[in-house]
Design a protein around this motif. Structure first.
Motif, PDB file in Angstrom:
ATOM      1  N   MET A   1       0.598  -1.287  -0.065  1.00 14.78           N
ATOM      2  CA  MET A   1      -0.128   0.022   0.055  1.00 14.78           C
ATOM      3  C   MET A   1       0.678   1.204   0.034  1.00 14.78           C
ATOM      4  O   MET A   1       1.826   1.483   0.628  1.00 14.78           O
ATOM      5  N   ASN A   2       0.459   2.305  -0.718  1.00 16.42           N
ATOM      6  CA  ASN A   2       1.256   3.461  -1.106  1.00 16.42           C
ATOM      7  C   ASN A   2       1.038   4.298   0.358  1.00 16.42           C
ATOM      8  O   ASN A   2      -0.139   4.496   0.559  1.00 16.42           O
ATOM      9  N   TYR A   3       1.857   4.775   1.095  1.00 14.37           N
ATOM     10  CA  TYR A   3       1.641   5.440   2.324  1.00 14.37           C
ATOM     11  C   TYR A   3       2.697   6.477   2.630  1.00 14.37           C
ATOM     12  O   TYR A   3       3.864   6.203   2.623  1.00 14.37           O
ATOM     13  N   ILE A   4       2.256   7.472   3.112  1.00 13.81           N
ATOM     14  CA  ILE A   4       2.993   8.738   3.186  1.00 13.81           C
ATOM     15  C   ILE A   4       3.762   8.326   4.552  1.00 13.81           C
ATOM     16  O   ILE A   4       3.104   7.788   5.498  1.00 13.81           O
ATOM     17  N   VAL A  63      -7.750  -1.828  11.370  1.00 13.71           N
ATOM     18  CA  VAL A  63      -8.047  -3.179  10.684  1.00 13.71           C
ATOM     19  C   VAL A  63      -6.991  -3.843   9.869  1.00 13.71           C
ATOM     20  O   VAL A  63      -6.564  -5.045  10.306  1.00 13.71           O
ATOM     21  N   LEU A  64      -5.858  -3.300   9.460  1.00 16.80           N
ATOM     22  CA  LEU A  64      -4.801  -3.650   8.942  1.00 16.80           C
ATOM     23  C   LEU A  64      -3.848  -4.318   9.909  1.00 16.80           C
ATOM     24  O   LEU A  64      -3.088  -5.659   9.829  1.00 16.80           O
ATOM     25  N   ASN A  65      -3.700  -3.915  11.301  1.00 18.00           N
ATOM     26  CA  ASN A  65      -2.995  -4.158  12.127  1.00 18.00           C
ATOM     27  C   ASN A  65      -3.626  -5.625  12.962  1.00 18.00           C
ATOM     28  O   ASN A  65      -2.920  -6.338  13.678  1.00 18.00           O
ATOM     29  N   GLN A  66      -4.802  -5.558  13.041  1.00 20.29           N
ATOM     30  CA  GLN A  66      -5.736  -6.625  13.678  1.00 20.29           C
ATOM     31  C   GLN A  66      -5.315  -7.906  12.843  1.00 20.29           C
ATOM     32  O   GLN A  66      -5.137  -8.822  13.033  1.00 20.29           O
ATOM     33  N   ASN A  67      -5.221  -7.737  11.442  1.00 17.23           N
ATOM     34  CA  ASN A  67      -4.575  -8.699  10.498  1.00 17.23           C
ATOM     35  C   ASN A  67      -3.435  -9.244  10.745  1.00 17.23           C
ATOM     36  O   ASN A  67      -2.857 -10.263  10.846  1.00 17.23           O
ATOM     37  N   TYR A  68      -2.360  -7.993  10.509  1.00 16.86           N
ATOM     38  CA  TYR A  68      -1.001  -8.542  10.303  1.00 16.86           C
ATOM     39  C   TYR A  68      -0.234  -8.587  11.723  1.00 16.86           C
ATOM     40  O   TYR A  68       0.556  -9.398  11.896  1.00 16.86           O
ATOM     41  N   ILE A  69      -0.724  -8.001  12.816  1.00 14.27           N
ATOM     42  CA  ILE A  69      -0.149  -8.046  14.059  1.00 14.27           C
ATOM     43  C   ILE A  69      -1.315  -9.006  14.881  1.00 14.27           C
ATOM     44  O   ILE A  69      -0.564  -9.821  15.748  1.00 14.27           O
ATOM     45  N   GLY A  70      -2.476  -8.641  15.133  1.00 12.60           N
ATOM     46  CA  GLY A  70      -3.403  -9.620  15.920  1.00 12.60           C
ATOM     47  C   GLY A  70      -3.567 -10.916  15.418  1.00 12.60           C
ATOM     48  O   GLY A  70      -3.690 -11.874  16.195  1.00 12.60           O
ATOM     49  N   ASN A  71      -3.477 -11.255  14.050  1.00 15.07           N
ATOM     50  CA  ASN A  71      -3.748 -12.623  13.719  1.00 15.07           C
ATOM     51  C   ASN A  71      -2.135 -13.308  13.909  1.00 15.07           C
ATOM     52  O   ASN A  71      -1.252 -12.943  13.201  1.00 15.07           O
ATOM     53  N   ILE A  72      -2.316 -14.292  14.509  1.00 15.26           N
ATOM     54  CA  ILE A  72      -1.007 -15.259  14.498  1.00 15.26           C
ATOM     55  C   ILE A  72      -1.166 -16.735  14.342  1.00 15.26           C
ATOM     56  O   ILE A  72      -0.207 -17.490  13.776  1.00 15.26           O
ATOM     57  N   GLN A  73      -2.340 -17.260  13.916  1.00 15.70           N
ATOM     58  CA  GLN A  73      -2.636 -18.595  13.452  1.00 15.70           C
ATOM     59  C   GLN A  73      -3.331 -18.496  12.260  1.00 15.70           C
ATOM     60  O   GLN A  73      -4.066 -17.728  11.798  1.00 15.70           O
ATOM     61  N   GLU A  74      -2.868 -19.630  11.511  1.00 18.42           N
ATOM     62  CA  GLU A  74      -3.443 -19.765   9.844  1.00 18.42           C
ATOM     63  C   GLU A  74      -5.044 -19.854   9.971  1.00 18.42           C
ATOM     64  O   GLU A  74      -5.616 -20.042  11.052  1.00 18.42           O
ATOM     65  N   ILE A  75      -5.568 -19.223   9.152  1.00 21.58           N
ATOM     66  CA  ILE A  75      -7.055 -19.257   8.736  1.00 21.58           C
ATOM     67  C   ILE A  75      -7.066 -20.276   7.629  1.00 21.58           C
ATOM     68  O   ILE A  75      -6.811 -20.176   6.864  1.00 21.58           O
ATOM     69  N   PRO A  76      -7.827 -21.470   8.205  1.00 19.92           N
ATOM     70  CA  PRO A  76      -7.912 -22.676   7.344  1.00 19.92           C
ATOM     71  C   PRO A  76      -8.570 -22.687   6.007  1.00 19.92           C
ATOM     72  O   PRO A  76      -7.931 -23.127   5.021  1.00 19.92           O
ATOM     73  N   ASN A  77      -9.634 -21.762   5.879  1.00 18.41           N
ATOM     74  CA  ASN A  77     -10.275 -21.764   4.651  1.00 18.41           C
ATOM     75  C   ASN A  77     -10.107 -20.334   4.062  1.00 18.41           C
ATOM     76  O   ASN A  77     -11.125 -19.946   3.322  1.00 18.41           O
ATOM     77  N   LYS A  78      -9.045 -19.721   4.121  1.00 16.53           N
ATOM     78  CA  LYS A  78      -8.879 -18.227   3.929  1.00 16.53           C
ATOM     79  C   LYS A  78      -8.904 -18.152   2.273  1.00 16.53           C
ATOM     80  O   LYS A  78      -9.597 -17.020   1.653  1.00 16.53           O
ATOM     81  N   GLU A  79      -8.342 -19.242   1.399  1.00 15.66           N
ATOM     82  CA  GLU A  79      -8.522 -19.090   0.122  1.00 15.66           C
ATOM     83  C   GLU A  79      -9.910 -19.126  -0.320  1.00 15.66           C
ATOM     84  O   GLU A  79     -10.516 -18.521  -1.262  1.00 15.66           O
ATOM     85  N   GLU A  80     -10.726 -20.171   0.285  1.00 14.10           N
ATOM     86  CA  GLU A  80     -12.271 -20.148   0.050  1.00 14.10           C
ATOM     87  C   GLU A  80     -12.711 -19.215   0.031  1.00 14.10           C
ATOM     88  O   GLU A  80     -13.769 -18.665  -0.561  1.00 14.10           O
ATOM     89  N   LEU A  81     -12.623 -18.323   1.426  1.00 17.55           N
ATOM     90  CA  LEU A  81     -13.236 -17.277   1.630  1.00 17.55           C
ATOM     91  C   LEU A  81     -13.029 -15.906   0.709  1.00 17.55           C
ATOM     92  O   LEU A  81     -14.040 -15.215   0.250  1.00 17.55           O
ATOM     93  N   LEU A 145      -9.599  -6.421   1.497  1.00 16.57           N
ATOM     94  CA  LEU A 145     -10.532  -5.495   0.567  1.00 16.57           C
ATOM     95  C   LEU A 145      -9.776  -4.124   0.756  1.00 16.57           C
ATOM     96  O   LEU A 145      -9.753  -3.462  -0.375  1.00 16.57           O
ATOM     97  N   LEU A 146      -9.245  -3.357   1.970  1.00 12.78           N
ATOM     98  CA  LEU A 146      -8.602  -2.218   1.916  1.00 12.78           C
ATOM     99  C   LEU A 146      -7.429  -2.146   0.979  1.00 12.78           C
ATOM    100  O   LEU A 146      -7.112  -1.179   0.228  1.00 12.78           O
ATOM    101  N   GLU A 147      -6.511  -3.185   1.075  1.00  9.71           N
ATOM    102  CA  GLU A 147      -5.451  -3.051   0.193  1.00  9.71           C
ATOM    103  C   GLU A 147      -5.671  -3.148  -1.286  1.00  9.71           C
ATOM    104  O   GLU A 147      -5.030  -2.725  -2.144  1.00  9.71           O
ATOM    105  N   SER A 148      -6.569  -4.365  -1.582  1.00 13.99           N
ATOM    106  CA  SER A 148      -6.983  -4.411  -3.057  1.00 13.99           C
ATOM    107  C   SER A 148      -7.536  -3.251  -3.680  1.00 13.99           C
ATOM    108  O   SER A 148      -7.379  -2.762  -4.482  1.00 13.99           O
TER     109      SER A 148
END
Length: 329
Positions: A1-4, A63-81, A145-148
């Motif tokens: 993501m482009n970010y100042i 939101v970004l940090n909940q994912n990148y920092i808060g999430n620590i274990q694999e999401i089993p069905n992430k590709e399906e989601l 979604l935010l990054e895409s």
């Protein structure tokens, strides 16, 4: 993501000096990134320390940090989601109505991509409300979604204005791609609070500070990311469609020195590292004079290329100097 102000290119410089000052073995340390932004610095230390405390006032950053920092274990069905959200039918919702030419004079997104953002955002919320996903998957999808969406935004990297004509990247179709995160074994903490208020509630070993440098408010520069993430209807204001937003004391010359000193005085961390460039509201001398009151102070600098979206600023030099101010309390 482009970010100042992104520290992506400076990560080796930051990591090297934090390791040198705070010891090469950080495995038991609590590391706080108080103005986290996209979380790039916290992500660089996620596997190296015992715990990351990540904070930012803006919801898109949360939101970004909940994912990148808060999430620590694999999401089993992430590709399906990801596939499920990608397959939704177009919908003319809030983004289409207010931030594309389909319903307004604001061309932040193509009409098609605006409808895709609306449809995807509604689908993600539907999955959450129906309890088909947990919080980890919810923030993974929102961050994705935010990054895409950012990749097809019709802006010059920030959302303070949109371009008159769709640039090439904005003409591409929005495709949701997963915002993958590093796995780790230690739980982290993610906050969305005013840094001046949170600092009195937390403690640890290493405090990394990367506050705003100038008068440009992040709530305005990245307002559309907040709008997509929150997705609560409001009456957009003015040509750029701004919502109401909270302003940071670090963006005001009259307030910044007091805000900074109170932060340092209150901080219950042994090592404090401040990233600040040579064009900020606080001078190198002012920063040094404050930090010297509270312990052993030192300064390391590095010259690097200016962020290209800054071309219309008062400072015209091709390079800028990043200052890493270091305090051992």
């Amino acid at each position: 993501m482009n970010y100042i102000g992104s520290k992506y290119k400076l990560i080796p410089f930051i990591k090297e000096n934090i390791h040198a000052v705070a010891s090469n073995d950080l495995s038991g340390a609590i590391f706080c990134d108080l103005f986290a932004g996209t979380g790039i610095v916290g992500r660089a230390f996620k596997k190296a320390v015992h715990k990351i405390i990540s904070n930012d006032l803006e919801y898109y950053s949360f939101v970004l940090n909940q994912n990148y920092i808060g999430n620590i274990q694999e999401i089993p069905n992430k590709e399906e989601l990801i596939d499920e959200v990608n397959s939704v039918a177009l919908k003319k919702g809030f983004i289409y109505s207010h931030y594309s030419l389909g319903g307004s004079s604001r061309q932040y997104f193509s009409e098609t991509n605006a409808q895709k953002i609306d449809a995807m955002r509604l689908k993600i919320e539907e999955l959450k409300l129906s309890q088909n996903i947990d919080n980890c998957a919810y923030y993974f999808l929102l961050a994705s979604l935010l990054e895409s969406a950012d990749k097809v935004a019709n802006t010059a990297s920030v959302y303070g204005a949109f371009l008159k004509r769709l640039k090439k990247s904005a003409q591409k179709e929005l495709i949701l791609k997963g915002a993958d995160f590093d796995l780790s074994s230690n739980a982290n903490e993610v906050y969305q609070q005013d840094a001046s208020e949170l600092i009195g509630k937390i403690s640890g070993d290493i405090l990394y500070l990367d506050p705003p440098y100038n008068a440009r408010q992040y709530g305005a520069n990245y307002h559309l990311l907040n709008t997509i993430a929150i997705y609560t209807p409001f009456a957009p204001k003015g040509k750029t469609g701004l919502p109401s937003y909270q302003k940071s004391s670090f963006c005001y010359r009259a307030k910044i020195l007091n805000a900074f000193e109170n932060l340092i005085k209150t901080a219950r961390f042994k090592y404090i590292f401040l990233s600040y460039n040579n064009e900020g509201l606080m001078s190198e001398t002012e920063i040094g004079n404050i930090l010297k009151k509270y312990g052993a102070y030192s300064l390391i600098t590095k010259t690097y290329m200016r962020f290209k979206a800054d071309s219309k600023r008062a400072h015209k030099a091709a390079h800028t100097t990043e200052c890493l101010h270091i305090l051992i309390k």
